[in-house]
Design a protein around this motif. Structure first.
Motif, PDB file in Angstrom:
ATOM      1  N   LEU A  63      52.625  -9.668 121.416  1.00  0.00           N
ATOM      2  CA  LEU A  63      52.702  -8.223 121.232  1.00  0.00           C
ATOM      3  C   LEU A  63      51.993  -7.567 122.412  1.00  0.00           C
ATOM      4  O   LEU A  63      50.772  -7.687 122.565  1.00  0.00           O
ATOM      5  CB  LEU A  63      52.046  -7.821 119.913  1.00  0.00           C
ATOM      6  CG  LEU A  63      52.022  -6.333 119.566  1.00  0.00           C
ATOM      7  CD1 LEU A  63      53.421  -5.751 119.573  1.00  0.00           C
ATOM      8  CD2 LEU A  63      51.350  -6.110 118.221  1.00  0.00           C
TER       9      LEU A  63
ATOM     10  N   ASP B 274      58.516  -6.460 121.992  1.00  0.00           N
ATOM     11  CA  ASP B 274      57.520  -5.953 121.038  1.00  0.00           C
ATOM     12  C   ASP B 274      56.348  -5.310 121.764  1.00  0.00           C
ATOM     13  O   ASP B 274      55.705  -5.942 122.613  1.00  0.00           O
ATOM     14  CB  ASP B 274      57.034  -7.098 120.155  1.00  0.00           C
ATOM     15  CG  ASP B 274      58.147  -7.639 119.270  1.00  0.00           C
ATOM     16  OD1 ASP B 274      58.358  -7.074 118.182  1.00  0.00           O
ATOM     17  OD2 ASP B 274      58.816  -8.611 119.680  1.00  0.00           O
TER      18      ASP B 274
ATOM     19  N   GLY C 262      52.795  -2.743 121.193  1.00  0.00           N
ATOM     20  CA  GLY C 262      51.823  -2.219 120.254  1.00  0.00           C
ATOM     21  C   GLY C 262      51.175  -0.951 120.769  1.00  0.00           C
ATOM     22  O   GLY C 262      50.741  -0.880 121.921  1.00  0.00           O
TER      23      GLY C 262
ATOM     24  N   HIS D 212      55.220  -1.397 117.230  1.00  0.00           N
ATOM     25  CA  HIS D 212      54.176  -1.799 116.293  1.00  0.00           C
ATOM     26  C   HIS D 212      53.010  -0.817 116.401  1.00  0.00           C
ATOM     27  O   HIS D 212      52.522  -0.553 117.509  1.00  0.00           O
ATOM     28  CB  HIS D 212      53.638  -3.183 116.637  1.00  0.00           C
ATOM     29  CG  HIS D 212      54.647  -4.286 116.632  1.00  0.00           C
ATOM     30  ND1 HIS D 212      54.564  -5.361 115.773  1.00  0.00           N
ATOM     31  CD2 HIS D 212      55.753  -4.503 117.404  1.00  0.00           C
ATOM     32  CE1 HIS D 212      55.575  -6.197 116.007  1.00  0.00           C
ATOM     33  NE2 HIS D 212      56.308  -5.697 116.997  1.00  0.00           N
TER      34      HIS D 212
ATOM     35  N   TRP E   5      56.770  -1.850 112.625  1.00  0.00           N
ATOM     36  CA  TRP E   5      55.649  -2.602 112.063  1.00  0.00           C
ATOM     37  C   TRP E   5      54.406  -1.713 112.037  1.00  0.00           C
ATOM     38  O   TRP E   5      54.206  -0.886 112.931  1.00  0.00           O
ATOM     39  CB  TRP E   5      55.298  -3.814 112.925  1.00  0.00           C
ATOM     40  CG  TRP E   5      56.182  -5.012 112.841  1.00  0.00           C
ATOM     41  CD1 TRP E   5      57.445  -5.144 113.332  1.00  0.00           C
ATOM     42  CD2 TRP E   5      55.852  -6.275 112.249  1.00  0.00           C
ATOM     43  NE1 TRP E   5      57.922  -6.405 113.094  1.00  0.00           N
ATOM     44  CE2 TRP E   5      56.967  -7.121 112.441  1.00  0.00           C
ATOM     45  CE3 TRP E   5      54.724  -6.775 111.594  1.00  0.00           C
ATOM     46  CZ2 TRP E   5      56.976  -8.445 111.982  1.00  0.00           C
ATOM     47  CZ3 TRP E   5      54.737  -8.084 111.151  1.00  0.00           C
ATOM     48  CH2 TRP E   5      55.853  -8.903 111.339  1.00  0.00           C
TER      49      TRP E   5
ATOM     50  N   HIS F 201      50.363  -2.866 111.653  1.00  0.00           N
ATOM     51  CA  HIS F 201      49.446  -3.992 111.476  1.00  0.00           C
ATOM     52  C   HIS F 201      48.137  -3.571 110.823  1.00  0.00           C
ATOM     53  O   HIS F 201      47.315  -4.435 110.507  1.00  0.00           O
ATOM     54  CB  HIS F 201      49.120  -4.627 112.830  1.00  0.00           C
ATOM     55  CG  HIS F 201      50.254  -5.338 113.480  1.00  0.00           C
ATOM     56  ND1 HIS F 201      50.168  -6.657 113.897  1.00  0.00           N
ATOM     57  CD2 HIS F 201      51.519  -4.937 113.797  1.00  0.00           C
ATOM     58  CE1 HIS F 201      51.329  -7.027 114.442  1.00  0.00           C
ATOM     59  NE2 HIS F 201      52.154  -5.989 114.395  1.00  0.00           N
TER      60      HIS F 201
ATOM     61  N   SER G 251      48.141 -11.720 112.392  1.00  0.00           N
ATOM     62  CA  SER G 251      48.012 -10.906 113.596  1.00  0.00           C
ATOM     63  C   SER G 251      46.562 -10.961 114.043  1.00  0.00           C
ATOM     64  O   SER G 251      45.701 -10.246 113.522  1.00  0.00           O
ATOM     65  CB  SER G 251      48.440  -9.457 113.294  1.00  0.00           C
ATOM     66  OG  SER G 251      48.216  -8.614 114.406  1.00  0.00           O
TER      67      SER G 251
END
Length: 236
Positions: A40, A61, A63, A85, A104, A106, A204
Motif C-alpha cells: 500500500l 493501491d 493510502g 485506502h 478501504w 483501515h 495491515s
C-alpha cells in the motif's frame, strides 16, 4: 516533462521497485508466498502526478490520511485503475465522503464510525472493506480500540450489510514491533472463535522502517510512504 521532472520520476520508480524487492525478499525469508503481502503506497501530502507515475507502472493501491486531500486527488486521477485506502483517523463528520469514495478504510476504531460508514455507503457500490484499528500499546496519542473492546466491535460490524470486515490494523510504538505478533495472534483467535467468518484475511501492519519484521509476523498489507515517495513536503 522536463529533465528535472523525468529524473524525479525515475527516482520515484526506482525507490518503489526497491521496496517491492524488499517485500519479496522478506516474504521469502519468512517462508511465505510471493503474493502473500501487498504494498500500500502511502501517498499523503504527495502529488497526484507522483501517484499517476506509480500507477502507470502497475501500483494500484494508495493510502491517504486526509479526506479532503484524497478527494482532490481522486478527482484529478478519475478514470485510472486505482484502489483508494483511508489509513488515518476518521472523524464522524467525514464518514459520508469516505463511504461514498473510498474502497478501504483501515482505521475504523469505534462502533459509531462503523455504523455511519455502513449507513452512508451507497447501495450501488460494493460493501466497503474495513479493518479495525487496535491500539495494542494503549497509547493516548493513537487511535484504536483496545484488545478488550475488540470482540464486541467485531460482532457488531459483522451484521452491517454495507461493510466487509477484512481484518485488523495496528501502528506500534516507534521501534517496538512486538505488537505485530500480538495482532497476528488476535486475528487468529478471532478466526478460531468464528470459523465461518469469510473474507477476514487482512493484517495491515508494517511501515517503511519495519517492513521485514511485519512480514515475518504475518502482515498482508504493508503501508509504505517515505521509502517510496521520499520525505513529505513541508507545510507552512
Amino acid at each position: 516533462m522536463n529533465s528535472a521532472d523525468a529524473s524525479s520520476s525515475e527516482q520515484l520508480i526506482s525507490r518503489w521497485q526497491q521496496v517491492r524487492d524488499e517485500i519479496a525478499q522478506a516474504s521469502e525469508q519468512a517462508g511465505r508466498a510471493p503474493d502473500a503481502v501487498q504494498l500500500l503506497a502511502v501517498s499523503k501530502l504527495h502529488s497526484a502526478d507522483a501517484i499517476a507515475a506509480l500507477n502507470a507502472h502497475g501500483q494500484r493501491d494508495f493510502g491517504e490520511n486526509y479526506v479532503q486531500e484524497a478527494l482532490e486527488k481522486m478527482q484529478a486521477l478519475a478514470g485510472r485503475d486505482i484502489v483508494w485506502h483511508l489509513i488515518g483517523p476518521l472523524q464522524s463528520n467525514k464518514t459520508s465522503e469516505v463511504a461514498a469514495h473510498f474502497d478501504w478504510v483501515h482505521s475504523v476504531d469505534r462502533l459509531k464510525i462503523a455504523r455511519r460508514l455502513n449507513d452512508q455507503r451507497p447501495a450501488e457500490l460494493a460493501p466497503l472493506n474495513i479493518c479495525l484499528q487496535v491500539n495494542i500499546d494503549d497509547e493516548a496519542s493513537k487511535s484504536g480500540c483496545t484488545l478488550a473492546e475488540l470482540p464486541a466491535l467485531v460482532e457488531a460490524v459483522l451484521v452491517m450489510p454495507r461493510l466487509q470486515l477484512r481484518g485488523l490494523m495496528v501502528i506500534p510504538k516507534a521501534g517496538d514491533t512486538r505488537a505485530f505478533a500480538t495482532l497476528a495472534k488476535t486475528h487468529a483467535a478471532i478466526l478460531a472463535r468464528l470459523p465461518a467468518l469469510s473474507g477476514f484475511d487482512t493484517l495491515s501492519m508494517g511501515m517503511s522502517a519495519d517492513v521485514t519484521e511485519a512480514i515475518a509476523a504475518g502482515s498482508t498489507w504493508v503501508r509504505v510512504g517515505s521509502a517510496i515517495f521520499g520525505a513529505r513536503p513541508t507545510t507552512s
